[in-house]
Design a protein around this motif. Structure first.
Motif, PDB file in Angstrom:
ATOM      1  N   GLY A   1       0.784  -1.224   0.000  1.00  8.03           N
ATOM      2  CA  GLY A   1       0.000   0.000   0.000  1.00  8.03           C
ATOM      3  C   GLY A   1       0.817   1.276   0.000  1.00  8.03           C
ATOM      4  O   GLY A   1       0.317   2.336   0.389  1.00  8.03           O
ATOM      5  N   TYR A   2       2.080   1.205  -0.444  1.00  5.80           N
ATOM      6  CA  TYR A   2       3.003   2.344  -0.401  1.00  5.80           C
ATOM      7  C   TYR A   2       3.216   2.834   1.030  1.00  5.80           C
ATOM      8  O   TYR A   2       3.658   3.964   1.249  1.00  5.80           O
TER       9      TYR A   2
ATOM     10  N   VAL B   1      -2.441  -2.397  -8.172  1.00  9.26           N
ATOM     11  CA  VAL B   1      -3.121  -1.101  -8.111  1.00  9.26           C
ATOM     12  C   VAL B   1      -2.789  -0.383  -9.412  1.00  9.26           C
ATOM     13  O   VAL B   1      -1.621  -0.292  -9.790  1.00  9.26           O
TER      14      VAL B   1
ATOM     15  N   GLY C   1      -5.958   3.779   0.031  1.00 12.14           N
ATOM     16  CA  GLY C   1      -4.779   3.905   0.880  1.00 12.14           C
ATOM     17  C   GLY C   1      -3.499   4.091   0.093  1.00 12.14           C
ATOM     18  O   GLY C   1      -2.617   4.864   0.496  1.00 12.14           O
ATOM     19  N   SER C   2      -3.377   3.391  -1.030  1.00 16.96           N
ATOM     20  CA  SER C   2      -2.160   3.509  -1.837  1.00 16.96           C
ATOM     21  C   SER C   2      -1.984   4.922  -2.353  1.00 16.96           C
ATOM     22  O   SER C   2      -0.868   5.471  -2.351  1.00 16.96           O
TER      23      SER C   2
ATOM     24  N   SER D   1       0.352  -5.652  -5.914  1.00 15.71           N
ATOM     25  CA  SER D   1      -0.512  -4.636  -5.310  1.00 15.71           C
ATOM     26  C   SER D   1       0.057  -3.235  -5.571  1.00 15.71           C
ATOM     27  O   SER D   1       0.206  -2.838  -6.722  1.00 15.71           O
ATOM     28  N   ALA D   2       0.421  -2.468  -4.524  1.00 15.04           N
ATOM     29  CA  ALA D   2       1.030  -1.158  -4.768  1.00 15.04           C
ATOM     30  C   ALA D   2       2.370  -1.305  -5.479  1.00 15.04           C
ATOM     31  O   ALA D   2       2.768  -0.437  -6.262  1.00 15.04           O
TER      32      ALA D   2
ATOM     33  N   THR E   1      -9.853  -5.980  -1.885  1.00 15.45           N
ATOM     34  CA  THR E   1      -8.926  -4.914  -1.499  1.00 15.45           C
ATOM     35  C   THR E   1      -8.596  -4.013  -2.681  1.00 15.45           C
ATOM     36  O   THR E   1      -8.764  -2.791  -2.613  1.00 15.45           O
ATOM     37  N   VAL E   2      -8.123  -4.613  -3.763  1.00 10.59           N
ATOM     38  CA  VAL E   2      -7.869  -3.889  -5.013  1.00 10.59           C
ATOM     39  C   VAL E   2      -8.830  -4.442  -6.056  1.00 10.59           C
ATOM     40  O   VAL E   2      -8.679  -5.583  -6.494  1.00 10.59           O
TER      41      VAL E   2
ATOM     42  N   ASN F   1      -0.973   7.436   0.386  1.00 11.36           N
ATOM     43  CA  ASN F   1       0.452   7.350   0.690  1.00 11.36           C
ATOM     44  C   ASN F   1       1.323   7.860  -0.460  1.00 11.36           C
ATOM     45  O   ASN F   1       2.374   8.452  -0.236  1.00 11.36           O
TER      46      ASN F   1
ATOM     47  N   HIS G   1      -7.678   1.743  -4.935  1.00 11.38           N
ATOM     48  CA  HIS G   1      -7.306   1.401  -3.569  1.00 11.38           C
ATOM     49  C   HIS G   1      -6.866   2.698  -2.904  1.00 11.38           C
ATOM     50  O   HIS G   1      -5.756   3.184  -3.120  1.00 11.38           O
TER      51      HIS G   1
ATOM     52  N   HIS H   1      -6.851 -11.162  -1.941  1.00  6.57           N
ATOM     53  CA  HIS H   1      -5.738 -10.257  -2.246  1.00  6.57           C
ATOM     54  C   HIS H   1      -4.493 -10.673  -1.469  1.00  6.57           C
ATOM     55  O   HIS H   1      -4.578 -11.179  -0.360  1.00  6.57           O
TER      56      HIS H   1
END
Length: 278
Positions: free
Chosen positions: A72-73, A169, A180-181, A143-144, A221-222, A184, A178, A251
């Motif tokens: 999520g970075y 993402v 949150g990514s 993901s991120a 999540t994504v 951040n 997403h 995820h």
């Protein structure tokens, strides 16, 4: 870039410090120490490092991959999306270089310049990885980390030869992102223009490399639409792409044995990498 003694031994053959906030082109502004409150969950990174796992020489394909773990970075999942994945690639003849990239901390250029420099190092265009470089260097992201891999593939100044994207993402479009990514990466107060600039389905060009995408239909999540948007953009530009959507798994499964379709994704990735290497 310098070789360093690793504070964390993942079983790598070499550990290469790329740079830190003082020596990199840009700083992420983080001045407090890196933390690892949970094993292999690294936060607050302000130094970019490569952990290199050389290809099995008997199976070497001439390919290498820079691996970008997810988180999520905000942190890095260094095990099942990092060194364990690199070991699997290496066992199959592909050198794996796990990138511990600096957290953006609202400086989106920072992880991107880490990824680009890692690609250049593994391609032999920068010093430090003699004996581990490859003719074809791709990027793998989760993901991120998949967003970072897709950034390198679309807006990076030096692009990978190919990308392998696990539940990435991609888009900042409301209802598909997403959140949150992007908080951040950019901030909670980011502008619509920033969201558009880092929605990577809109940044694909004819120079974007081929990609294979792997994800689960039930990812809460994504959203899976992140992958389909990127796939459709690649095809609109005539770029070779493959996408595998598994019925379940959610995820973040990476190389975990608990993922029901582990053998299937591994076969798919190796087959695709062989085909694009012909």
């Amino acid at each position: 870039m310098t070789a360093t003694a690793s504070a964390q031994d993942y079983g790598q053959t070499a550990t290469l410090k790329i740079w830190d906030n003082t020596t990199a082109p840009h700083s992420n502004g983080i001045t407090t120490p890196e933390t690892e409150k949970e094993p292999n969950r690294v936060r607050n990174t302000s130094e970019a490092t490569l952990y290199i796992f050389p290809a099995d020489k008997a199976k070497a394909t001439g390919q290498a991959v820079v691996i970008c773990p997810g988180g999520g970075y905000g942190m890095l999942a260094m095990d099942h999306e990092g060194y364990e994945m690199a070991k699997w690639f290496a066992a199959n003849g592909i050198t794996g270089a796990v990138l511990k990239y600096r957290m953006p901390n609202h400086h989106p250029e920072v992880p991107l310049e880490d990824a680009v420099q890692a690609l250049r190092i593994m391609a032999g265009l920068e010093a430090g990885a003699t004996g581990y470089t490859a003719d074809k260097v791709g990027i793998v992201g989760f993901s991120a980390g998949g967003h970072l891999a897709a950034m390198a593939s679309t807006i990076g100044s030096f692009k990978p030869a190919f990308s392998v994207l696990f539940y990435p993402v991609i888009t900042a479009v409301q209802g598909k992102r997403h959140q949150g990514s992007f908080i951040n990466l950019l901030s909670e107060q980011r502008t619509p223009e920033q969201d558009a600039a880092y929605s990577l389905e809109s940044r694909v060009t004819a120079d974007t490399p081929p990609a294979i995408l792997l994800l689960s239909d039930d990812d809460k999540t994504v959203p899976p639409v992140n992958s389909t948007l990127y796939y459709n953009a690649l095809k609109a530009h005539g770029i070779e792409a493959s996408m595998h959507i598994y019925p379940s798994g959610g995820h973040g499964w990476g190389i975990r044995d608990s993922f029901r379709y582990k053998a299937q994704w591994q076969d798919a990735v190796l087959d695709w990498l062989r085909r694009i290497n012909e």
